[in-house]
Design an enzyme around this catalytic site. Structure first.
Site, PDB file in Angstrom:
ATOM      1  N   ASP A  52       0.832  -1.202   0.000  1.00 12.95           N
ATOM      2  CA  ASP A  52       0.000   0.000   0.000  1.00 12.95           C
ATOM      3  C   ASP A  52       0.869   1.255   0.000  1.00 12.95           C
ATOM      4  O   ASP A  52       2.083   1.195   0.222  1.00 12.95           O
ATOM      5  CB  ASP A  52      -0.891   0.032   1.252  1.00 12.95           C
ATOM      6  CG  ASP A  52      -1.841  -1.147   1.327  1.00 12.95           C
ATOM      7  OD1 ASP A  52      -2.242  -1.647   0.258  1.00 12.95           O
ATOM      8  OD2 ASP A  52      -2.182  -1.561   2.451  1.00 12.95           O
ATOM      9  N   TYR A 116       5.262 -10.497   7.010  1.00 11.45           N
ATOM     10  CA  TYR A 116       5.099  -9.062   7.212  1.00 11.45           C
ATOM     11  C   TYR A 116       5.483  -8.719   8.645  1.00 11.45           C
ATOM     12  O   TYR A 116       5.173  -9.472   9.576  1.00 11.45           O
ATOM     13  CB  TYR A 116       3.646  -8.638   6.977  1.00 11.45           C
ATOM     14  CG  TYR A 116       3.218  -8.620   5.526  1.00 11.45           C
ATOM     15  CD1 TYR A 116       3.267  -7.440   4.777  1.00 11.45           C
ATOM     16  CD2 TYR A 116       2.759  -9.770   4.904  1.00 11.45           C
ATOM     17  CE1 TYR A 116       2.871  -7.421   3.446  1.00 11.45           C
ATOM     18  CE2 TYR A 116       2.364  -9.760   3.572  1.00 11.45           C
ATOM     19  CZ  TYR A 116       2.420  -8.583   2.854  1.00 11.45           C
ATOM     20  OH  TYR A 116       2.033  -8.565   1.535  1.00 11.45           O
TER      21      TYR A 116
END
Length: 252
Positions: A52, A116
């Site tokens: 993002d 992540y």
């Protein structure tokens, strides 16, 4: 046609994510422009996982194909290609490696797992050196509540409650293998006194904004705004509105 894999890292603060956008600067746009400039043929990349806007990446992997007529030229350039790319890329993007791979390799589908990490600074005072890499929470967080909440999220579930509402994923069932929370200490001037927390998520794949949405809800449990049991209920509801707000991009 020959396929190449490219490994890179980037600080995403100034970019609108990985994917090319019409009116905003993205990582993919810059990589493709610079690659095309050096090898003198249009290049289109396929990435392991799109990030993002504002999100960072370490050793992200993408692949690209080169038509047969250009393969020999690229092979000759291969030894110097990383150096030449890094010399013209912005300082917040770096290429680690470019190598030929088998035609069946796919940056996304060939990945065995994805990891992540999200950083949270739980301290009354903000740290100016970490402002672009961690979510600052001035209140104290309850580690036990957050770990219990994470326990409900591990495994195979429908993660609709933690997926962006505009996601085009065909299925929202995903598997999270592991979620850990660790305290990290840095020396001055980055000194954090053990208040910097690293949340690590390991899974086979993640939905759009899934990690940031999970983090928003986990932190809410840590702040005692919700109970760990409510995290489980939010997951089972399969409704985005039942989970908490999305965590900022800078911590990911």
């Amino acid at each position: 046609m020959m396929r190449f894999a490219l490994s890179l890292s980037y600080k995403g603060s100034l970019y609108h994510g990985w994917q090319v956008q019409n009116d905003k600067i993205s990582i993919q746009q810059i990589i493709e422009e610079k690659l095309s400039l050096i090898i003198r043929t249009p290049v289109h990349t396929f990435v392991s996982g799109r990030t993002d806007a504002g999100v960072h990446a370490v050793k992200q992997v993408c692949h690209f194909d080169v038509e047969a007529v250009h393969v020999d030229k690229v092979k000759k350039l291969l030894k110097s290609l990383v150096y030449r790319l890094n010399s013209i890329l912005p300082e917040d993007i770096v290429i680690h490696e470019i190598k030929p791979v088998k035609s069946g390799f796919h940056a996304q589908r060939s990945a065995s797992f994805k990891e992540y990490q999200y950083f949270v600074l739980s301290d009354a005072k903000r740290n100016v050196f970490l402002r672009e890499f961690a979510w600052h929470i001035p209140q104290k967080l309850d580690l036990q509540s957050m770990r219990k909440a994470c326990g409900y999220l591990k495994g195979k579930h429908d993660f609709t409650s933690f997926c962006a509402t505009d996601s085009t994923a065909q299925t929202r069932i995903r598997v999270i293998r592991k979620i850990t929370i660790k305290k990290i200490k840095f020396p001055p001037p980055f000194e954090t006194k053990g208040n910097l927390l690293c949340f690590t998520f390991v899974g086979e794949g993640f939905l759009k904004q899934m990690v940031r949405n999970l983090m928003g809800t986990i932190i809410a449990a840590g702040l005692k705004k919700i109970t760990p049991a409510q995290v489980r209920l939010a997951l089972k509801s399969k409704t985005r509105a039942h989970a908490m707000a999305t965590a900022p991009a800078r911590g990911l």
